[in-house]
Design a protein around this motif. Structure first.
Motif, PDB file in Angstrom:
ATOM      1  N   MET A   1       0.845  -1.188   0.000  1.00  0.00           N
ATOM      2  CA  MET A   1       0.000   0.000   0.000  1.00  0.00           C
ATOM      3  C   MET A   1       0.884   1.243   0.000  1.00  0.00           C
ATOM      4  N   ASN A   2       0.582   2.194  -0.902  1.00  0.00           N
ATOM      5  CA  ASN A   2       1.339   3.434  -0.905  1.00  0.00           C
ATOM      6  C   ASN A   2       0.388   4.610  -1.138  1.00  0.00           C
ATOM      7  N   GLN A   5      -1.492   4.787  -4.542  1.00  0.00           N
ATOM      8  CA  GLN A   5      -2.619   3.871  -4.621  1.00  0.00           C
ATOM      9  C   GLN A   5      -3.817   4.402  -3.853  1.00  0.00           C
ATOM     10  N   GLN A  35      -3.197   0.032 -10.392  1.00  0.00           N
ATOM     11  CA  GLN A  35      -2.850   0.454  -9.036  1.00  0.00           C
ATOM     12  C   GLN A  35      -3.945   0.068  -8.036  1.00  0.00           C
ATOM     13  N   ARG A  37      -6.065  -2.443  -8.429  1.00  0.00           N
ATOM     14  CA  ARG A  37      -6.021  -3.899  -8.300  1.00  0.00           C
ATOM     15  C   ARG A  37      -4.889  -4.334  -7.369  1.00  0.00           C
ATOM     16  N   LEU A  38      -3.738  -3.653  -7.465  1.00  0.00           N
ATOM     17  CA  LEU A  38      -2.625  -3.970  -6.565  1.00  0.00           C
ATOM     18  C   LEU A  38      -3.006  -3.711  -5.115  1.00  0.00           C
ATOM     19  N   LEU A  39      -3.770  -2.641  -4.895  1.00  0.00           N
ATOM     20  CA  LEU A  39      -4.218  -2.319  -3.544  1.00  0.00           C
ATOM     21  C   LEU A  39      -5.164  -3.408  -3.033  1.00  0.00           C
ATOM     22  N   GLU A  40      -6.070  -3.856  -3.871  1.00  0.00           N
ATOM     23  CA  GLU A  40      -6.993  -4.922  -3.487  1.00  0.00           C
ATOM     24  C   GLU A  40      -6.239  -6.226  -3.208  1.00  0.00           C
ATOM     25  N   THR A  41      -5.228  -6.505  -4.048  1.00  0.00           N
ATOM     26  CA  THR A  41      -4.434  -7.722  -3.851  1.00  0.00           C
ATOM     27  C   THR A  41      -3.676  -7.657  -2.535  1.00  0.00           C
ATOM     28  N   ASP A  42      -3.110  -6.480  -2.248  1.00  0.00           N
ATOM     29  CA  ASP A  42      -2.344  -6.326  -1.012  1.00  0.00           C
ATOM     30  C   ASP A  42      -3.227  -6.523   0.216  1.00  0.00           C
ATOM     31  N   LEU A  43      -4.449  -6.000   0.163  1.00  0.00           N
ATOM     32  CA  LEU A  43      -5.348  -6.077   1.315  1.00  0.00           C
ATOM     33  C   LEU A  43      -6.198  -7.355   1.310  1.00  0.00           C
ATOM     34  N   ARG A  44      -6.164  -8.078   0.193  1.00  0.00           N
ATOM     35  CA  ARG A  44      -6.913  -9.330   0.048  1.00  0.00           C
ATOM     36  C   ARG A  44      -8.416  -9.123   0.204  1.00  0.00           C
TER      37      ARG A  44
END
Length: 304
Positions: A1-2, A5, A35, A37-44
């Motif tokens: 997360m950044n 994002q 970006q 989608r990466l946030l969703e992936t990081d937070l599951r």
């Protein structure tokens, strides 16, 4: 997360669309989608529900949105604090205005910022006084105008001016100077009033309770413009400050009669957070807003 994002996610949530957010952010839509989608992936979790007309926040998305807004505001305030050490009035400021004040002050505020604070970014939001107090308390608004504030340890208020409340009726021919209306006569009239949380409604309810009387409420409407439309069409009377009539742009359509009770006055204050340091931008914005209110609202209240 950044932070990028989070910023992208917040803008998509606010715009309700990836394509609109991409235009607003000036980034390619595929990069924006990646970006998020990466946030969703990081937070599951799934943060945004894709629909045929855009996107909606999921329950997890709603929780993250509140956190993200607070985080981004803290980062913005950190930048402003560093600039404040150099005495520069830079950064972004959010000013909350009641709807009637918004119609009267938005254009003058924008012009004043362009002239006096060209390096600052101004955002204006509208809401009832209770909402503005809440937004200031949670950090979403930096400076606001509120009517008849209650004591609240989360905010500091600065008195700006008082306006006498008037009975507002539909105009019937040439205006005649009328004697002040006693409260005992006011309660007999069918009134179009805002909801109970509104400052003027609370003031009237309190006065009625003290006098052992009951208001004759014909209609309960939140919007001042809608209240005035009902009054203009003959559906009842309103109790408002003169500035609300001036801001409507239809002053000739109404007749105002002063109220006899001197306590029936609307007190207008500026409000800021009690827990945040005053930056150079906030100080200068406060000064500009006060000057505009006194010259605009004060002048409207002084008219017969």
């Amino acid at each position: 997360m950044n932070l990028t994002q989070l910023r992208y996610f917040v803008r998509v949530a606010e715009m309700g669309s990836f394509s609109k957010a991409a235009i607003e952010l000036d980034v390619a839509q595929p990069a924006l989608s990646r970006q998020v989608r990466l946030l969703e992936t990081d937070l599951r979790v799934t943060l945004l529900q894709r629909t045929g007309r855009g996107v909606l926040l999921t329950e997890a998305g709603k929780r993250l949105y509140d956190h993200a807004v607070s985080i981004l505001q803290l980062v913005a305030h950190a930048r402003e604090d560093i600039s404040a050490n150099r005495g520069e009035a830079t950064g972004r400021i959010v000013i909350g205005l009641p709807p009637s004040m918004g119609r009267m002050l938005t254009l003058p505020l924008v012009d004043a910022f362009k002239q006096h604070l060209p390096r600052a970014r101004l955002a204006i939001v509208e809401g009832l006084s209770a909402h503005i107090v809440e937004w200031i308390s949670t950090g979403r608004v930096d400076l606001g105008l509120i009517h008849n504030p209650d004591a609240n340890p989360a905010i500091e208020t600065i008195h700006v001016l008082d306006e006498p409340l008037c009975l507002v009726s539909a105009s019937k021919g040439a205006a005649r100077k009328a004697a002040p209306l006693p409260f005992t006569e006011l309660v007999k009239l069918p009134l179009v009033l805002p909801e109970p949380s509104h400052a003027i409604r609370k003031l009237l309810e309190t006065q009625a309770a003290l006098a052992g009387l009951k208001l004759n409420i014909a209609y309960e409407v939140s919007s001042v413009s809608a209240i005035l439309e009902l009054v203009r069409s003959g559906h009842g009377h309103a109790v408002l400050a003169p500035s609300a009539i001036a801001a409507s742009g239809q002053a000739t359509a109404f007749r105002m009669r002063p109220l006899a009770e001197s306590v029936l006055r609307s007190t207008l204050c500026m409000a800021v957070s009690a827990h945040k340091p005053a930056t150079p931008l906030l100080k200068q914005a406060t000064r500009l807003l006060r000057e505009l209110v006194v010259s605009g609202v004060g002048a409207a209240g002084a008219r017969p």
